[in-house]
Scaffold this active site. Sequence first.
Site, PDB file in Angstrom:
ATOM      1  N   GLY A   1      26.430  63.863  28.367  1.00  0.00           N
ATOM      2  CA  GLY A   1      26.978  63.196  26.884  1.00  0.00           C
ATOM      3  C   GLY A   1      26.350  61.872  26.939  1.00  0.00           C
ATOM      4  O   GLY A   1      26.437  61.358  25.674  1.00  0.00           O
TER       5      GLY A   1
ATOM      6  N   GLY B   1      23.843  60.618  23.605  1.00  0.00           N
ATOM      7  CA  GLY B   1      24.244  60.276  22.518  1.00  0.00           C
ATOM      8  C   GLY B   1      24.656  59.235  22.030  1.00  0.00           C
ATOM      9  O   GLY B   1      24.505  57.768  22.248  1.00  0.00           O
ATOM     10  N   GLN B   2      24.346  59.071  20.597  1.00  0.00           N
ATOM     11  CA  GLN B   2      25.419  58.336  19.799  1.00  0.00           C
ATOM     12  C   GLN B   2      26.377  57.408  20.597  1.00  0.00           C
ATOM     13  O   GLN B   2      26.225  56.524  20.610  1.00  0.00           O
ATOM     14  CB  GLN B   2      26.109  58.777  18.640  1.00  0.00           C
ATOM     15  CG  GLN B   2      25.941  56.864  17.495  1.00  0.00           C
ATOM     16  CD  GLN B   2      27.745  57.718  16.149  1.00  0.00           C
ATOM     17  OE1 GLN B   2      27.725  58.558  15.990  1.00  0.00           O
ATOM     18  NE2 GLN B   2      27.712  56.533  15.636  1.00  0.00           N
TER      19      GLN B   2
ATOM     20  N   ASP C   1      22.144  63.607  30.892  1.00  0.00           N
ATOM     21  CA  ASP C   1      22.230  64.286  29.120  1.00  0.00           C
ATOM     22  C   ASP C   1      21.723  65.737  30.347  1.00  0.00           C
ATOM     23  O   ASP C   1      21.167  65.533  31.284  1.00  0.00           O
ATOM     24  CB  ASP C   1      22.174  63.589  29.190  1.00  0.00           C
ATOM     25  CG  ASP C   1      22.267  63.710  27.274  1.00  0.00           C
ATOM     26  OD1 ASP C   1      21.964  65.077  26.814  1.00  0.00           O
ATOM     27  OD2 ASP C   1      22.825  63.030  26.616  1.00  0.00           O
TER      28      ASP C   1
ATOM     29  N   TYR D   1      33.668  73.311  14.613  1.00  0.00           N
ATOM     30  CA  TYR D   1      33.456  72.327  15.978  1.00  0.00           C
ATOM     31  C   TYR D   1      35.262  71.236  16.086  1.00  0.00           C
ATOM     32  O   TYR D   1      36.063  71.240  16.889  1.00  0.00           O
ATOM     33  CB  TYR D   1      32.797  71.013  14.823  1.00  0.00           C
ATOM     34  CG  TYR D   1      33.271  69.697  15.352  1.00  0.00           C
ATOM     35  CD1 TYR D   1      32.450  69.352  17.060  1.00  0.00           C
ATOM     36  CD2 TYR D   1      33.699  68.605  14.882  1.00  0.00           C
ATOM     37  CE1 TYR D   1      32.857  67.767  17.717  1.00  0.00           C
ATOM     38  CE2 TYR D   1      33.766  66.571  15.522  1.00  0.00           C
ATOM     39  CZ  TYR D   1      33.459  66.754  16.414  1.00  0.00           C
ATOM     40  OH  TYR D   1      33.440  65.721  17.153  1.00  0.00           O
TER      41      TYR D   1
ATOM     42  N   LYS E   1      37.814  71.562  19.216  1.00  0.00           N
ATOM     43  CA  LYS E   1      38.465  70.314  19.554  1.00  0.00           C
ATOM     44  C   LYS E   1      39.983  70.333  19.342  1.00  0.00           C
ATOM     45  O   LYS E   1      40.707  69.916  20.066  1.00  0.00           O
ATOM     46  CB  LYS E   1      38.624  69.009  18.161  1.00  0.00           C
ATOM     47  CG  LYS E   1      37.071  68.804  18.540  1.00  0.00           C
ATOM     48  CD  LYS E   1      36.885  67.788  20.034  1.00  0.00           C
ATOM     49  CE  LYS E   1      35.289  67.217  19.735  1.00  0.00           C
ATOM     50  NZ  LYS E   1      34.422  66.467  21.408  1.00  0.00           N
TER      51      LYS E   1
HETATM   52  P1  NAD Z   1      26.233  63.137  19.335  1.00  0.00           P
HETATM   53  O1  NAD Z   1      25.603  63.997  19.454  1.00  0.00           O
HETATM   54  O2  NAD Z   1      25.321  61.965  19.512  1.00  0.00           O
HETATM   55  O3  NAD Z   1      25.528  63.493  21.482  1.00  0.00           O
HETATM   56  C1  NAD Z   1      26.130  63.969  22.459  1.00  0.00           C
HETATM   57  C2  NAD Z   1      24.888  64.106  23.070  1.00  0.00           C
HETATM   58  O4  NAD Z   1      25.399  65.511  24.113  1.00  0.00           O
HETATM   59  C3  NAD Z   1      23.734  64.204  22.923  1.00  0.00           C
HETATM   60  O5  NAD Z   1      23.471  63.599  23.274  1.00  0.00           O
HETATM   61  C4  NAD Z   1      23.671  65.593  23.620  1.00  0.00           C
HETATM   62  O6  NAD Z   1      22.253  65.999  24.442  1.00  0.00           O
HETATM   63  C5  NAD Z   1      24.551  66.082  24.507  1.00  0.00           C
HETATM   64  N1  NAD Z   1      24.497  67.672  24.989  1.00  0.00           N
HETATM   65  C6  NAD Z   1      24.973  68.244  23.867  1.00  0.00           C
HETATM   66  N2  NAD Z   1      24.645  69.748  25.163  1.00  0.00           N
HETATM   67  C7  NAD Z   1      24.571  69.028  26.138  1.00  0.00           C
HETATM   68  C8  NAD Z   1      25.022  69.927  27.505  1.00  0.00           C
HETATM   69  N3  NAD Z   1      24.779  71.514  27.543  1.00  0.00           N
HETATM   70  N4  NAD Z   1      24.878  69.524  28.488  1.00  0.00           N
HETATM   71  C9  NAD Z   1      24.846  67.680  28.568  1.00  0.00           C
HETATM   72  N5  NAD Z   1      25.143  66.916  27.173  1.00  0.00           N
HETATM   73  C10 NAD Z   1      24.931  67.802  25.897  1.00  0.00           C
HETATM   74  O7  NAD Z   1      27.576  62.644  20.013  1.00  0.00           O
HETATM   75  P2  NAD Z   1      28.261  61.627  19.672  1.00  0.00           P
HETATM   76  O8  NAD Z   1      28.684  61.327  18.518  1.00  0.00           O
HETATM   77  O9  NAD Z   1      27.982  60.405  20.967  1.00  0.00           O
HETATM   78  O10 NAD Z   1      29.496  62.310  20.754  1.00  0.00           O
HETATM   79  C11 NAD Z   1      30.460  62.368  21.748  1.00  0.00           C
HETATM   80  C12 NAD Z   1      31.089  63.120  21.249  1.00  0.00           C
HETATM   81  O11 NAD Z   1      32.981  61.962  20.958  1.00  0.00           O
HETATM   82  C13 NAD Z   1      32.173  64.156  20.946  1.00  0.00           C
HETATM   83  O12 NAD Z   1      32.499  64.620  21.694  1.00  0.00           O
HETATM   84  C14 NAD Z   1      32.097  63.958  19.651  1.00  0.00           C
HETATM   85  O13 NAD Z   1      32.593  65.335  19.161  1.00  0.00           O
HETATM   86  C15 NAD Z   1      33.077  63.382  19.687  1.00  0.00           C
HETATM   87  N6  NAD Z   1      33.185  62.669  18.680  1.00  0.00           N
HETATM   88  C16 NAD Z   1      32.551  61.975  17.698  1.00  0.00           C
HETATM   89  C17 NAD Z   1      32.868  61.056  16.686  1.00  0.00           C
HETATM   90  C18 NAD Z   1      31.546  60.652  15.953  1.00  0.00           C
HETATM   91  O14 NAD Z   1      32.066  60.132  14.267  1.00  0.00           O
HETATM   92  N7  NAD Z   1      30.338  60.424  16.856  1.00  0.00           N
HETATM   93  C19 NAD Z   1      33.697  61.279  16.230  1.00  0.00           C
HETATM   94  C20 NAD Z   1      34.449  62.299  16.741  1.00  0.00           C
HETATM   95  C21 NAD Z   1      34.218  62.242  17.914  1.00  0.00           C
HETATM   96  N1  SER Z   2      32.174  62.221  13.470  1.00  0.00           N
HETATM   97  C1  SER Z   2      31.818  63.684  13.400  1.00  0.00           C
HETATM   98  C2  SER Z   2      31.819  64.019  12.645  1.00  0.00           C
HETATM   99  O1  SER Z   2      31.325  63.879  11.311  1.00  0.00           O
HETATM  100  C3  SER Z   2      33.889  63.511  13.482  1.00  0.00           C
HETATM  101  O2  SER Z   2      34.417  64.768  14.336  1.00  0.00           O
HETATM  102  O3  SER Z   2      31.076  65.501  13.030  1.00  0.00           O
END
Ligand code: NAD
Ligand code: SER
Length: 321
Positions: free
Chosen positions: A10, A13-14, A36, A141, A145
Amino acid sequence: MKHENILIIGAGGQIGAVLTEALREVYGPDHVVSSDLKPLTQQSGPTEVLDALDGQALEALVKKWRITQIYHLAAILSATGEKDPMWAWNINMTSLFNVLEIARQRSLNKVYFPSSIAVFGREAAHQNTPQYEVLIPETVYGISKVAGENWANYYYRRYSVDVRSLRYPGIIGYQSMPGGGTTDYAVDIYHYATQQKNYECFLRANTCLPMLYMPDAIRGTIELMEAPANRLSVRTSYNLAGMSFTPEEIAASIQKEAPQFKITYKPDFRQAIADSWPASIDDSAARHDWNWRPEFDLDAMTRDMLQHLALQYAAKAQAPA
Ligand code: NAD
Ligand code: SER
């Protein structure tokens, strides 16, 4: 340089896009493999296409690159997950089981799996939510988790897999766009302000949520992963806090830098999700065990976000079409 071979799942992603570069600084570009669903461009090291639902493909990559640590970031986030709960559950859980199993079978050194404030629901204390609190999440979601945290703990206790985890609050950064979360407004708003546009927020003005600036999130993640195992008392997932604010407070912070900026409010389905989450988080276990300290408050983050986004949009405007 430390000797580990790291796979990030992944990575497009962000958070993954920023974490990949940070890990390459620590471990060397050739020792951090990003992956990814689609090919990743602008990469400074090795990269692979991987669907984390495909356990055999994951195993092949782990063998090919002699992987010793996995950062498993792939997930479907809160708002997107509500549109198709069974699809989100399958991706979040199957991918995690594939990672935990390969870590067990091949005795990997460490696994990182982020959890979220979404594990909490309306029964949890709304302010200063404790580390050990009732967990009745209201999104698929959040349910995934909570289940993931418990499986991480199970693999640690039963198989000695060194899985580590943080309950991230909403993460805010200028480097990458968020992917379908309820906290995404707090990133979007800076992009609108930088482009001198007004912003219509999908949450109410007074909705207070915990948030964390990307540099703190990345540093905290690496600090947790480098902490001595015997210092870690939490093997589900650590509460992690940075700051808490409402949409009207972030707008006021932006107005200190850009007085013409205006915000309006049109709550949608994400309001109910936000209402079920804590307003602030007690992260004293992380502070005690591995010395976690956030550095950015709201105004410091606003200044940094606006400065970086101004440079990004100026560079885009000058780039050839
Ligand atoms: P995001 O959605 O920006 O990125 C997720 C990435 O996973 C994407 O690039 C997507 O293409 C990839 N992906 C999806 N399905 C896939 C698969 N089957 N195989 C391989 N890759 C796959 O998410 P993010 O914001 O970067 O979050 C990363 C992690 O952090 C996640 O587990 C999320 O739950 C956790 N998280 C994020 C936040 C936040 O505010 N961004 C907050 C709490 C937890
Ligand atoms: N930033 C994330 C969401 O809004 C929290 O896990 O889903």
